[in-house]
Scaffold this motif. Sequence first.
Motif, PDB file in Angstrom:
ATOM      1  N   VAL A 399     -31.716 -18.629  30.322  1.00  0.00           N
ATOM      2  CA  VAL A 399     -31.436 -17.163  30.548  1.00  0.00           C
ATOM      3  C   VAL A 399     -32.743 -16.457  30.834  1.00  0.00           C
ATOM      4  CG1 VAL A 399     -30.456 -14.916  29.366  1.00  0.00           C
ATOM      5  CG2 VAL A 399     -29.455 -17.131  29.042  1.00  0.00           C
ATOM      6  N   VAL A 400     -33.046 -15.848  31.899  1.00  0.00           N
ATOM      7  CA  VAL A 400     -34.165 -15.219  32.131  1.00  0.00           C
ATOM      8  C   VAL A 400     -34.267 -13.716  32.299  1.00  0.00           C
ATOM      9  CG1 VAL A 400     -36.209 -15.406  34.135  1.00  0.00           C
ATOM     10  CG2 VAL A 400     -34.796 -17.296  33.666  1.00  0.00           C
ATOM     11  N   ALA A 401     -35.352 -13.197  31.727  1.00  0.00           N
ATOM     12  CA  ALA A 401     -35.421 -11.747  32.102  1.00  0.00           C
ATOM     13  C   ALA A 401     -36.657 -11.454  32.901  1.00  0.00           C
ATOM     14  CB  ALA A 401     -36.085 -11.255  30.598  1.00  0.00           C
ATOM     15  N   ARG A 453     -34.223  -7.107  34.473  1.00  0.00           N
ATOM     16  CA  ARG A 453     -32.835  -7.622  34.975  1.00  0.00           C
ATOM     17  C   ARG A 453     -32.670  -8.972  34.210  1.00  0.00           C
ATOM     18  NH1 ARG A 453     -28.180  -6.374  37.333  1.00  0.00           N
ATOM     19  NH2 ARG A 453     -29.127  -5.232  38.919  1.00  0.00           N
ATOM     20  N   LEU A 454     -31.459  -9.274  33.879  1.00  0.00           N
ATOM     21  CA  LEU A 454     -31.121 -10.380  33.262  1.00  0.00           C
ATOM     22  C   LEU A 454     -30.558 -11.429  34.203  1.00  0.00           C
ATOM     23  CD1 LEU A 454     -29.922  -9.672  29.574  1.00  0.00           C
ATOM     24  CD2 LEU A 454     -32.216 -10.021  30.309  1.00  0.00           C
ATOM     25  N   LYS A 455     -30.857 -12.619  34.224  1.00  0.00           N
ATOM     26  CA  LYS A 455     -30.298 -13.753  35.122  1.00  0.00           C
ATOM     27  C   LYS A 455     -30.026 -14.909  34.637  1.00  0.00           C
ATOM     28  CE  LYS A 455     -34.287 -14.967  37.605  1.00  0.00           C
ATOM     29  NZ  LYS A 455     -35.011 -14.905  39.004  1.00  0.00           N
ATOM     30  N   VAL A 456     -29.419 -15.642  35.212  1.00  0.00           N
ATOM     31  CA  VAL A 456     -29.228 -17.024  34.760  1.00  0.00           C
ATOM     32  C   VAL A 456     -29.666 -18.179  35.662  1.00  0.00           C
ATOM     33  CG1 VAL A 456     -27.280 -16.701  32.815  1.00  0.00           C
ATOM     34  CG2 VAL A 456     -26.710 -17.634  35.068  1.00  0.00           C
ATOM     35  N   ARG A 465     -30.220 -23.135  40.862  1.00  0.00           N
ATOM     36  CA  ARG A 465     -29.667 -22.056  41.311  1.00  0.00           C
ATOM     37  C   ARG A 465     -29.724 -20.951  40.271  1.00  0.00           C
ATOM     38  NH1 ARG A 465     -30.499 -24.831  45.288  1.00  0.00           N
ATOM     39  NH2 ARG A 465     -29.081 -25.462  46.729  1.00  0.00           N
ATOM     40  N   ASP A 466     -30.230 -19.646  40.880  1.00  0.00           N
ATOM     41  CA  ASP A 466     -30.275 -18.399  40.155  1.00  0.00           C
ATOM     42  C   ASP A 466     -29.117 -17.545  40.223  1.00  0.00           C
ATOM     43  OD1 ASP A 466     -32.485 -19.379  39.158  1.00  0.00           O
ATOM     44  OD2 ASP A 466     -33.917 -17.867  39.776  1.00  0.00           O
ATOM     45  N   VAL A 467     -28.868 -16.838  39.467  1.00  0.00           N
ATOM     46  CA  VAL A 467     -27.366 -15.906  39.630  1.00  0.00           C
ATOM     47  C   VAL A 467     -27.713 -14.573  38.798  1.00  0.00           C
ATOM     48  CG1 VAL A 467     -25.929 -17.038  38.035  1.00  0.00           C
ATOM     49  CG2 VAL A 467     -25.147 -15.233  39.730  1.00  0.00           C
ATOM     50  N   PRO A 468     -27.736 -13.257  39.335  1.00  0.00           N
ATOM     51  CA  PRO A 468     -28.263 -12.258  38.549  1.00  0.00           C
ATOM     52  C   PRO A 468     -27.166 -11.865  37.718  1.00  0.00           C
ATOM     53  CG  PRO A 468     -27.839 -11.430  40.811  1.00  0.00           C
ATOM     54  CD  PRO A 468     -28.043 -13.056  40.719  1.00  0.00           C
ATOM     55  N   LEU A 469     -27.157 -11.164  36.424  1.00  0.00           N
ATOM     56  CA  LEU A 469     -25.992 -10.790  35.760  1.00  0.00           C
ATOM     57  C   LEU A 469     -25.995  -9.159  35.941  1.00  0.00           C
ATOM     58  CD1 LEU A 469     -26.782 -12.853  32.348  1.00  0.00           C
ATOM     59  CD2 LEU A 469     -25.142 -13.302  34.137  1.00  0.00           C
ATOM     60  N   PRO A 470     -24.866  -8.660  35.486  1.00  0.00           N
ATOM     61  CA  PRO A 470     -24.930  -7.249  35.682  1.00  0.00           C
ATOM     62  C   PRO A 470     -25.445  -6.484  34.574  1.00  0.00           C
ATOM     63  CG  PRO A 470     -22.768  -7.965  35.047  1.00  0.00           C
ATOM     64  CD  PRO A 470     -23.568  -9.114  35.173  1.00  0.00           C
ATOM     65  N   LEU A 471     -26.522  -6.919  33.939  1.00  0.00           N
ATOM     66  CA  LEU A 471     -27.136  -6.532  32.700  1.00  0.00           C
ATOM     67  C   LEU A 471     -28.648  -6.188  32.832  1.00  0.00           C
ATOM     68  CD1 LEU A 471     -25.741  -9.104  30.200  1.00  0.00           C
ATOM     69  CD2 LEU A 471     -24.811  -6.920  30.515  1.00  0.00           C
TER      70      LEU A 471
END
Length: 517
Positions: A399-401, A453-456, A465-471
Amino acid sequence: MNGGTSSSPKVSVVVPAYNCGSHMEKLVDSLLRQSMPAAQFEAVFVDDGSTDDTPARLDALAAAHPHFRVVHIENSGWPSRPRNVGVAHSRGEYVMFVDDDDWLGDEALERMYDCAVTHGADVLIGRMAGHGRGVPRELFRRNRFDATLANSPLIDSLTCHKMFRRAFLDEHDLRFPEEWPRRLEDHRMVVRAYLLSKKTCVLSDYTCYHHTRRDNGGNVTARLLDPTEYYAALRESLDIVDAHVEPGPLRDRLYRRWLRHQMLDRLRGRRMLDAPPEWIEQVAAEIRDILRERFGPGVAAGLPPTYRVVAHFAEGGRMADLRRFAGWEAATTAAARVERCALDGATLNLTVAGWLESDGRPVAVRRSDDRDLLVLPVEDVPPDLRDVTAALDRGRLDVVARRQGSNDEVFLPADTTSERVAGPHGTSHAVYRAAVAVDFRTVNGGRTAGTWRLKVRVNSAGWVRDVPLPLLVRCAADGAPPRLLDENAFFPRLRRAVRQRVPVGLAAFLTSGRRGG
């Protein structure tokens, strides 16, 4: 030469410049904002025979700022000579190499210098942020005050944008090669530095260097790659490793860096599909020759499974299969779902699941003889190469900010697990789950002001592979209590609020567009 100061500075920032014009404004502004006093560092710009207004701009800067100096040389066509000239004219205890279109964090020089002096470093690497280009990730998970090629992923960072002790450079005559081949000049200099350094440090708790790609692709080193020259330079990098590292696991691991990034990555996904066919044939031929001539079986055997497959095709000259595999990989993405998200005071509690998909379907495996074998769109791939059993178990979800604007990235501490989920026709796929519980006021060393923006990041079997979260997490100031915004909940509420407060026709118009449009 223009400009100059009288006393020896702590740091000399060496900048090769060629037709950079206004592109260097971010760098100049960042140098003028440095927390290190101007009397304690110098910036040495080396103009490589620019033909635009760059020489006049640099001369004006040197006239206005005593700690800026300019050296004008005839055009060399490559950054090596300007950097070497900059070192020759520098007077600092440490030398920091910066490109003219990149920039520094406001406290970069002070923090890097203090860390280098405290730990007696010959080489100091500051955390990097990428703007339109990739930067090392694993290297900057934590501070490393005694990093080596054996105990850390130093080999992932071979650009020269680091701080070097000047006496160390001189002692070992560490300079950039100016003769042919010119490509990968920073690799050849930096890998020698790593192998000769008595102490190398990695400063990961502050973003020191912002690495960018110009919109027009005009970076100093951006040139059309000639396969013959490029892979001749790569062979010279391997020669340096051979001269310092005995055959065995460490040498094989170092080799894999070039095998993955400078060789096989060019034969994967969109990078291969978008390349001119004749050119990619030349690249593949060079890679095939290096695989056969330089690498023993232990090198490719230590790669993640998907890389092993590409290496197998490349060594066998299977261009049609490389293209089919690249097409499949180009459609491979990460998918994620938020299972729990709450803000308890300043503590962010988040549980998220993630997995890999290709063309909208989970990347599948099939069980055979107690092994999970990757289901591929290409025939005639040995089962040993498709075996991803251990790779799936080692896979993880980070989990990346990522701060909007500055692109600072930090890993949030997470507990991770994995499971196999059954799919159709006797297949299954791996799902990874991460649970985060972190006081957000402490993220990034307490420097939290802004919107994050938080992403995984799904890392499995050779794919990242990265995917953004709606957070989004918003902090009004450093260390201030955070606010959590769930975009999936926010936009429906916004649409309801608009409908309640404005006439029906206008509300329909305002809420009918695409979200975020």
